[in-house]
Design a protein around this motif. Sequence first.
Motif, PDB file in Angstrom:
ATOM      1  N   UNK A 515      43.442  29.824  37.483  1.00 15.17           N
ATOM      2  CA  UNK A 515      42.875  30.579  37.274  1.00 15.17           C
ATOM      3  C   UNK A 515      42.910  32.637  37.035  1.00 15.17           C
ATOM      4  N   UNK A 516      44.979  31.834  36.942  1.00 15.96           N
ATOM      5  CA  UNK A 516      45.245  33.554  36.851  1.00 15.96           C
ATOM      6  C   UNK A 516      44.405  33.855  35.066  1.00 15.96           C
ATOM      7  N   UNK A 517      44.608  32.743  34.315  1.00 18.21           N
ATOM      8  CA  UNK A 517      44.204  32.740  33.055  1.00 18.21           C
ATOM      9  C   UNK A 517      43.260  33.217  32.590  1.00 18.21           C
ATOM     10  N   UNK A 518      41.771  32.356  33.446  1.00 12.04           N
ATOM     11  CA  UNK A 518      40.537  32.836  33.147  1.00 12.04           C
ATOM     12  C   UNK A 518      39.978  33.919  34.475  1.00 12.04           C
ATOM     13  N   UNK A 519      40.645  34.088  34.831  1.00 12.18           N
ATOM     14  CA  UNK A 519      40.157  35.528  36.512  1.00 12.18           C
ATOM     15  C   UNK A 519      41.208  36.008  36.956  1.00 12.18           C
ATOM     16  N   UNK A 520      41.735  36.782  36.020  1.00 11.16           N
ATOM     17  CA  UNK A 520      43.079  37.570  35.952  1.00 11.16           C
ATOM     18  C   UNK A 520      43.237  38.406  37.156  1.00 11.16           C
ATOM     19  N   UNK A 521      41.883  39.357  37.061  1.00 14.77           N
ATOM     20  CA  UNK A 521      41.908  40.470  38.488  1.00 14.77           C
ATOM     21  C   UNK A 521      41.521  40.124  39.748  1.00 14.77           C
ATOM     22  N   UNK A 522      40.616  38.752  39.344  1.00 15.33           N
ATOM     23  CA  UNK A 522      40.471  37.784  41.076  1.00 15.33           C
ATOM     24  C   UNK A 522      41.094  37.218  41.268  1.00 15.33           C
ATOM     25  N   UNK A 523      42.598  36.858  40.649  1.00 15.04           N
ATOM     26  CA  UNK A 523      44.143  36.329  40.936  1.00 15.04           C
ATOM     27  C   UNK A 523      44.508  37.860  41.640  1.00 15.04           C
ATOM     28  N   UNK A 524      44.529  38.526  41.510  1.00 17.57           N
ATOM     29  CA  UNK A 524      45.608  39.315  41.672  1.00 17.57           C
ATOM     30  C   UNK A 524      44.607  39.911  43.060  1.00 17.57           C
ATOM     31  N   UNK A 525      43.267  39.820  42.578  1.00 12.58           N
ATOM     32  CA  UNK A 525      42.941  40.673  44.311  1.00 12.58           C
ATOM     33  C   UNK A 525      43.152  39.510  45.505  1.00 12.58           C
ATOM     34  N   UNK A 526      43.149  38.365  45.049  1.00 18.25           N
ATOM     35  CA  UNK A 526      43.295  37.340  46.710  1.00 18.25           C
ATOM     36  C   UNK A 526      44.927  37.500  46.972  1.00 18.25           C
ATOM     37  N   UNK A 527      45.706  37.400  45.576  1.00 18.17           N
ATOM     38  CA  UNK A 527      47.106  37.039  45.497  1.00 18.17           C
ATOM     39  C   UNK A 527      47.542  38.666  46.445  1.00 18.17           C
ATOM     40  N   UNK A 528      47.129  39.907  46.218  1.00 16.54           N
ATOM     41  CA  UNK A 528      47.176  40.986  46.674  1.00 16.54           C
ATOM     42  C   UNK A 528      46.875  40.831  48.289  1.00 16.54           C
ATOM     43  N   UNK A 529      46.041  40.186  48.542  1.00 20.24           N
ATOM     44  CA  UNK A 529      45.611  39.894  50.224  1.00 20.24           C
ATOM     45  C   UNK A 529      44.400  41.432  50.683  1.00 20.24           C
ATOM     46  N   UNK A 530      43.639  41.341  48.660  1.00 21.01           N
ATOM     47  CA  UNK A 530      42.068  42.326  49.135  1.00 21.01           C
ATOM     48  C   UNK A 530      41.627  41.094  49.088  1.00 21.01           C
ATOM     49  N   UNK A 531      41.522  40.049  49.455  1.00 16.69           N
ATOM     50  CA  UNK A 531      40.256  39.087  49.125  1.00 16.69           C
ATOM     51  C   UNK A 531      40.027  39.634  50.561  1.00 16.69           C
ATOM     52  N   UNK A 532      40.948  39.132  51.345  1.00 15.39           N
ATOM     53  CA  UNK A 532      40.505  38.773  52.722  1.00 15.39           C
ATOM     54  C   UNK A 532      40.235  40.413  53.714  1.00 15.39           C
ATOM     55  N   UNK A 533      40.703  40.843  52.628  1.00 14.83           N
ATOM     56  CA  UNK A 533      39.873  42.837  53.465  1.00 14.83           C
ATOM     57  C   UNK A 533      38.863  42.511  53.683  1.00 14.83           C
ATOM     58  N   UNK A 534      38.664  42.880  52.557  1.00 12.37           N
ATOM     59  CA  UNK A 534      37.178  42.531  51.625  1.00 12.37           C
ATOM     60  C   UNK A 534      36.065  41.976  52.831  1.00 12.37           C
ATOM     61  N   UNK A 535      36.731  40.438  53.019  1.00 12.45           N
ATOM     62  CA  UNK A 535      35.267  39.669  53.359  1.00 12.45           C
ATOM     63  C   UNK A 535      35.595  40.682  55.281  1.00 12.45           C
ATOM     64  N   UNK A 536      36.604  40.663  55.724  1.00 10.76           N
ATOM     65  CA  UNK A 536      36.411  41.610  56.899  1.00 10.76           C
ATOM     66  C   UNK A 536      35.734  42.784  56.610  1.00 10.76           C
ATOM     67  N   UNK A 537      35.855  43.766  55.954  1.00 14.23           N
ATOM     68  CA  UNK A 537      35.322  45.108  55.750  1.00 14.23           C
ATOM     69  C   UNK A 537      33.755  44.627  55.965  1.00 14.23           C
ATOM     70  N   UNK A 538      33.451  42.986  54.557  1.00 15.67           N
ATOM     71  CA  UNK A 538      31.926  44.044  55.149  1.00 15.67           C
ATOM     72  C   UNK A 538      31.414  43.157  56.125  1.00 15.67           C
ATOM     73  N   UNK A 539      32.011  41.600  56.940  1.00 11.02           N
ATOM     74  CA  UNK A 539      31.392  41.033  57.906  1.00 11.02           C
ATOM     75  C   UNK A 539      31.529  42.636  58.882  1.00 11.02           C
ATOM     76  N   UNK A 540      32.397  43.580  58.925  1.00 11.69           N
ATOM     77  CA  UNK A 540      32.616  44.387  60.204  1.00 11.69           C
ATOM     78  C   UNK A 540      31.128  44.970  59.813  1.00 11.69           C
ATOM     79  N   UNK A 541      31.270  45.411  58.430  1.00 10.91           N
ATOM     80  CA  UNK A 541      30.160  46.650  58.212  1.00 10.91           C
ATOM     81  C   UNK A 541      28.172  45.407  58.143  1.00 10.91           C
ATOM     82  N   UNK A 542      28.280  44.556  58.839  1.00  8.46           N
ATOM     83  CA  UNK A 542      27.066  43.771  59.331  1.00  8.46           C
ATOM     84  C   UNK A 542      26.438  43.739  58.095  1.00  8.46           C
TER      85      UNK A 542
END
Length: 549
Positions: A515-542
């Motif tokens: 995953x890091x090799x194919x989608x580095x930006x996505x992998x970094x987003x997951x590792x730093x916690x941004x993916x989870x935070x984004x999911x919370x932000x989107x759901x809270x916004x309806x």
Amino acid sequence: SGMGEAGKLIAKTAAGQFPNAKTFVHVVPHMVDDKKVESAIQMAVEHKPSVILHSFCVDHVKELVIQRAEQESIPCVDLFGPMFDVIHKTSGREPIKIPGVYKKDEQHYAMLRNAMHFAIAHDDGAKDEDWGEADALIMGVSRVGKSPLCMFMATMGYKVANYPVCKGVPLPSAINNIDRKRVFGLTVEPSVLVQHRGCRALGIESPKNARGVNQYASLTNVFNEIEEVEQMYKDMKVTKVDCTEQPIQATANRIIRVLGQRFNPMDDDDPVQDDKAAATAATATAQVSGRYNRYQPLGGSFCRDHTDPNDRLTICLATTGVGISGERVLAAVQGQFPETGIHIIVLPHLTDDNLESVVEDIKNMDHPIVAMTIVIESMRDHLYQLCAAANIPAVDLLWPLVGTLQNVLKMNPIQTPGVYMPKDARYFHTVKAVQFALEHDNAQDMLDWEHADCVLLGAPMVGKTAISVFLGTMGWSCANATVNPDEGLPKVLDNVDIRRVFGLISAPEAVTPDLKRKKQAQAECIECGHMDALQVLLKESGITVLDVT
């Protein structure tokens, strides 16, 4: 039961065999309850003479549609049922009967994603230094249909660039970096191009540029442009493709057919210089491996390595054209048998002369099944006879609908391969939708979001661009943007109906080296916690959140 895209393509292919009839294809998606069935039946009753083509994987809905259609004396054609039955009989497995399921194949998905990104990045002459990597380069004057054609071919896995030919502007030196056999020049009747440009002029005319717009769409100016560009194609030995009154599918069919002839490893000779000659050359014997599949677009192998050899099937799509509509049907059918390793091979441009040799090749494959989209009735009957003699199950995906239309319309089909429904208002709507996706990719022109059919927000590398363009080819105007949860959502969302906004996230079980090799930006987003935070932000916004892992 799903979006109905496969059925729509088959319907348009069948309707194209009746050019003198005024036909209209209406798709009723997500039909999973009795109320929607009744609504669809009433629509068919109101628009008689009508035909129902259904592609259900939910039994009770299918049975209700058949029952109601019989009560209203409306002919009914089952698209998926015969294929389900043959696969079940051959493999012993039942379809899972879950709507909208496609077989997961990361390599195939990556191919489509890369092709779409390539088409967008190389639209309108951009990044001409990469033309050498393209499967094809499309040239043509303004509004001849280059961009939508490239995007449609990208949905089939072809990496296509395009270049706008402008009067008095020399071609870039990068034209020398691409094999001329991969370069195609679009042309169109001047009167048709005037109509196209007139539609565009309505949206751009103002007192300041009225004179320029009038010249842009004038018949004299357009005639001169077409004459000049056609002479340039001739001088450069570029393949000319006339797309007058041709839908995108038909033009793509021609180009893919020529590519297949030119880059078939069995035959490197290429006397073809225009699309008329290409049609003649394409009647040469088609080998089983002869399809142009540099990146195995849709017709390549989707066989899963972990399946038992006894669970593997080979479905050979026999077609007199390229097989665009047939492939979409088989891709949908394939998803209903996730535990069966289904290998799809496309046999394009078949002729009656080579059917016997093709069937001999098919006999040596793993548990072969023949699916066909052959518009010539005598050839179809011949193939059925050959398959029966070789004990190979065969299913016709196209002629049941063609035959039904023949009875309803009281007309004979023209039995000409590669013909689709002519351009109509929906065609121009699709062109506009693809253009919208290109112009609103990656947070461009966010003030226009209120005019979009949908807006995709998400993390990096989750497929926003590819999905936007694919939706565009279906007529949906779609914008997209990458969201950083630390910065919050774009303010322009205040002007957008939240029901039209979708959040895309990816939540794999682990961040792997692959995953890091194919989608580095996505992998970094997951590792730093941004993916989870984004999911919370989107759901809270309806916002509706879709996991595209």
